[in-house]
Design a protein around this motif. Sequence first.
Motif, PDB file in Angstrom:
ATOM      1  N   ASP A   1      52.187  72.550  39.981  1.00 23.27           N
ATOM      2  CA  ASP A   1      52.242  73.568  38.930  1.00 23.27           C
ATOM      3  C   ASP A   1      52.109  74.970  39.505  1.00 23.27           C
ATOM      4  OD1 ASP A   1      52.293  71.574  37.015  1.00 23.27           O
ATOM      5  OD2 ASP A   1      50.126  71.564  36.758  1.00 23.27           O
ATOM      6  N   ALA A   2      52.802  75.904  38.888  1.00 24.94           N
ATOM      7  CA  ALA A   2      52.548  77.321  39.119  1.00 24.94           C
ATOM      8  C   ALA A   2      51.582  77.755  38.015  1.00 24.94           C
ATOM      9  CB  ALA A   2      53.847  78.127  39.064  1.00 24.94           C
ATOM     10  N   TRP A   3      50.273  77.643  38.287  1.00 27.09           N
ATOM     11  CA  TRP A   3      49.285  77.867  37.237  1.00 27.09           C
ATOM     12  C   TRP A   3      48.691  79.275  37.287  1.00 27.09           C
ATOM     13  CZ3 TRP A   3      45.010  79.006  39.995  1.00 27.09           C
ATOM     14  CH2 TRP A   3      44.763  78.325  41.189  1.00 27.09           C
ATOM     15  N   PHE A   4      47.923  79.601  36.240  1.00 30.37           N
ATOM     16  CA  PHE A   4      47.382  80.952  36.076  1.00 30.37           C
ATOM     17  C   PHE A   4      45.893  80.851  35.720  1.00 30.37           C
ATOM     18  CE2 PHE A   4      51.688  80.430  34.543  1.00 30.37           C
ATOM     19  CZ  PHE A   4      52.389  81.249  35.414  1.00 30.37           C
ATOM     20  N   LEU A   5      45.049  81.528  36.496  1.00 27.95           N
ATOM     21  CA  LEU A   5      43.604  81.441  36.333  1.00 27.95           C
ATOM     22  C   LEU A   5      43.005  82.827  36.128  1.00 27.95           C
ATOM     23  CD1 LEU A   5      41.055  79.436  36.764  1.00 27.95           C
ATOM     24  CD2 LEU A   5      40.934  80.534  39.008  1.00 27.95           C
TER      25      LEU A   5
ATOM     26  N   LEU B   1      52.509  75.703  29.779  1.00 26.26           N
ATOM     27  CA  LEU B   1      51.663  74.842  28.966  1.00 26.26           C
ATOM     28  C   LEU B   1      50.276  75.465  28.873  1.00 26.26           C
ATOM     29  CD1 LEU B   1      52.628  71.425  30.594  1.00 26.26           C
ATOM     30  CD2 LEU B   1      53.513  72.369  28.460  1.00 26.26           C
ATOM     31  N   PRO B   2      49.826  75.874  27.691  1.00 29.59           N
ATOM     32  CA  PRO B   2      48.493  76.469  27.575  1.00 29.59           C
ATOM     33  C   PRO B   2      47.420  75.462  27.960  1.00 29.59           C
ATOM     34  CG  PRO B   2      49.400  76.026  25.395  1.00 29.59           C
ATOM     35  CD  PRO B   2      50.497  75.766  26.380  1.00 29.59           C
ATOM     36  N   SER B   3      46.384  75.945  28.633  1.00 32.19           N
ATOM     37  CA  SER B   3      45.319  75.064  29.093  1.00 32.19           C
ATOM     38  C   SER B   3      43.993  75.417  28.425  1.00 32.19           C
ATOM     39  CB  SER B   3      45.197  75.146  30.622  1.00 32.19           C
ATOM     40  OG  SER B   3      44.176  74.311  31.075  1.00 32.19           O
ATOM     41  N   GLY B   4      43.420  76.557  28.802  1.00 26.55           N
ATOM     42  CA  GLY B   4      42.168  76.981  28.187  1.00 26.55           C
ATOM     43  C   GLY B   4      40.943  76.221  28.663  1.00 26.55           C
TER      44      GLY B   4
ATOM     45  N   ARG C   1      49.603  76.407  32.703  1.00 23.17           N
ATOM     46  CA  ARG C   1      50.339  75.861  33.833  1.00 23.17           C
ATOM     47  C   ARG C   1      51.835  75.978  33.566  1.00 23.17           C
ATOM     48  NH1 ARG C   1      47.379  70.540  36.087  1.00 23.17           N
ATOM     49  NH2 ARG C   1      45.287  70.821  35.262  1.00 23.17           N
ATOM     50  N   SER C   2      52.572  76.305  34.615  1.00 19.45           N
ATOM     51  CA  SER C   2      54.031  76.335  34.530  1.00 19.45           C
ATOM     52  C   SER C   2      54.557  75.342  35.562  1.00 19.45           C
ATOM     53  CB  SER C   2      54.568  77.738  34.819  1.00 19.45           C
ATOM     54  OG  SER C   2      55.972  77.783  34.677  1.00 19.45           O
ATOM     55  N   PRO C   3      54.758  74.080  35.150  1.00 20.54           N
ATOM     56  CA  PRO C   3      55.164  73.049  36.107  1.00 20.54           C
ATOM     57  C   PRO C   3      56.478  73.399  36.815  1.00 20.54           C
ATOM     58  CG  PRO C   3      54.501  72.070  34.023  1.00 20.54           C
ATOM     59  CD  PRO C   3      54.610  73.544  33.794  1.00 20.54           C
ATOM     60  N   LEU C   4      56.548  73.052  38.078  1.00 20.29           N
ATOM     61  CA  LEU C   4      57.804  73.215  38.801  1.00 20.29           C
ATOM     62  C   LEU C   4      58.800  72.180  38.306  1.00 20.29           C
ATOM     63  CD1 LEU C   4      56.543  73.826  42.452  1.00 20.29           C
ATOM     64  CD2 LEU C   4      57.064  75.503  40.681  1.00 20.29           C
ATOM     65  N   VAL C   5      60.065  72.573  38.298  1.00 17.32           N
ATOM     66  CA  VAL C   5      61.131  71.700  37.794  1.00 17.32           C
ATOM     67  C   VAL C   5      62.119  71.432  38.928  1.00 17.32           C
ATOM     68  CG1 VAL C   5      62.977  71.448  36.084  1.00 17.32           C
ATOM     69  CG2 VAL C   5      60.880  72.706  35.486  1.00 17.32           C
ATOM     70  N   LEU C   6      62.354  70.159  39.214  1.00 15.84           N
ATOM     71  CA  LEU C   6      63.351  69.783  40.209  1.00 15.84           C
ATOM     72  C   LEU C   6      64.727  70.116  39.636  1.00 15.84           C
ATOM     73  CD1 LEU C   6      64.393  68.428  42.774  1.00 15.84           C
ATOM     74  CD2 LEU C   6      64.104  66.209  41.640  1.00 15.84           C
ATOM     75  N   THR C   7      65.429  71.026  40.310  1.00 16.14           N
ATOM     76  CA  THR C   7      66.666  71.594  39.773  1.00 16.14           C
ATOM     77  C   THR C   7      67.798  71.516  40.796  1.00 16.14           C
ATOM     78  OG1 THR C   7      65.275  73.192  38.579  1.00 16.14           O
ATOM     79  CG2 THR C   7      67.630  73.651  38.661  1.00 16.14           C
ATOM     80  N   VAL C   8      69.017  71.274  40.294  1.00  9.68           N
ATOM     81  CA  VAL C   8      70.213  71.296  41.144  1.00  9.68           C
ATOM     82  C   VAL C   8      71.292  72.111  40.441  1.00  9.68           C
ATOM     83  CG1 VAL C   8      69.712  69.065  42.207  1.00  9.68           C
ATOM     84  CG2 VAL C   8      71.132  69.158  40.141  1.00  9.68           C
TER      85      VAL C   8
END
Length: 334
Positions: free
Chosen positions: A260-264, A302-305, A134-141
């Motif tokens: 999250d911007a996750w990967f499956l 973040l690795p999930s598996g 998972r690549s969590p989204l980050v609130l950014t300014v």
Amino acid sequence: MNPPAKSRALWRALIGGAAAAAALSAPLAQAQNAGAYPTKPIRLVIPFAPGGSTDILGRLLAQKMGENMQATVVVDNKPGANGTIGCDLVAKAPPDGYTVILGDVGCMSMAPGLYTRLPYDPLRDFAPVSLVGRSPLVLTVGENSPLRSLADLTAAAQAAPGKLNYPSSGTGGPNHLGAELYAMQAKVKVSHIPYKGSAPSVVSLVAGETDFGFLTAVTIASQLNAGKVRALAVAHTERLPSMPNVPTMTEAGLKGFTADAWFLAAVPVGTPQPIVDRLYAEIAKALPAPEVKAKLDSVGVLPSGLDPQASAKFLRTEVDKWRGVIKTAGITLD
């Protein structure tokens, strides 16, 4: 002239026996093939162009899995239509374990709500292998933004409905829907400005053209290190190793918010279970490798598996979640 009843009965028995033998031999043949798997190169389809988060993760996996399996795992980039072209290709591939998709949150869980004529169904046409990461989204300014916290953003949005705006890498993507989910849960109104790609989204924050954004850590990494943008909160249940001082959205005040911007990793439905299990075992073995973990940490993944069963459950939950957000926001790409 019809054959005698005894002959017809014998014929039916022979046909039935042959059918039963065929039915019994099919699983045996699949098991035998799975035992020899792989006997030729495995194609890992990345439904996006080279250089992005999915591609970086896919190439790491392909290299490590190839080494561990003593096989060739070839990365095949098939970009287009928010990842749906590559997903459709794999959905229609032979279910033999030699074509694997590394799909993302967009083409695997957001697309069903965005397209009324999607040529594949993620829940029907794929057998999940593993939620890889998972690549969590980050609130950014931007660095010059007066907003210093999630509370500041929500207060400003409440004070001037629709005035604050946010960028995305394109309509219907994680950046867009992540911000819409925030607006729904915080009960505020904000405006969407789509750009052609992730890089222009970050540039818009740096230049002050947009007020805030929900972007991935890999997208903002260089500008964050240069002090050109600020990370206010991480849209996940835990903090990122690469941003230990940045609170989660829950810690910042919006309880239970995750995006999250996750990967499956998945294969076509009908792929023999022993092959699915073998692929999962190889992914689970590759993720903890020091060189893989170090690279994932550096890009905010973040690795999930998760195993196949847990991954299938996760996918169903995400499809339902994003379908609801898309319907409430009235977004469509048809």
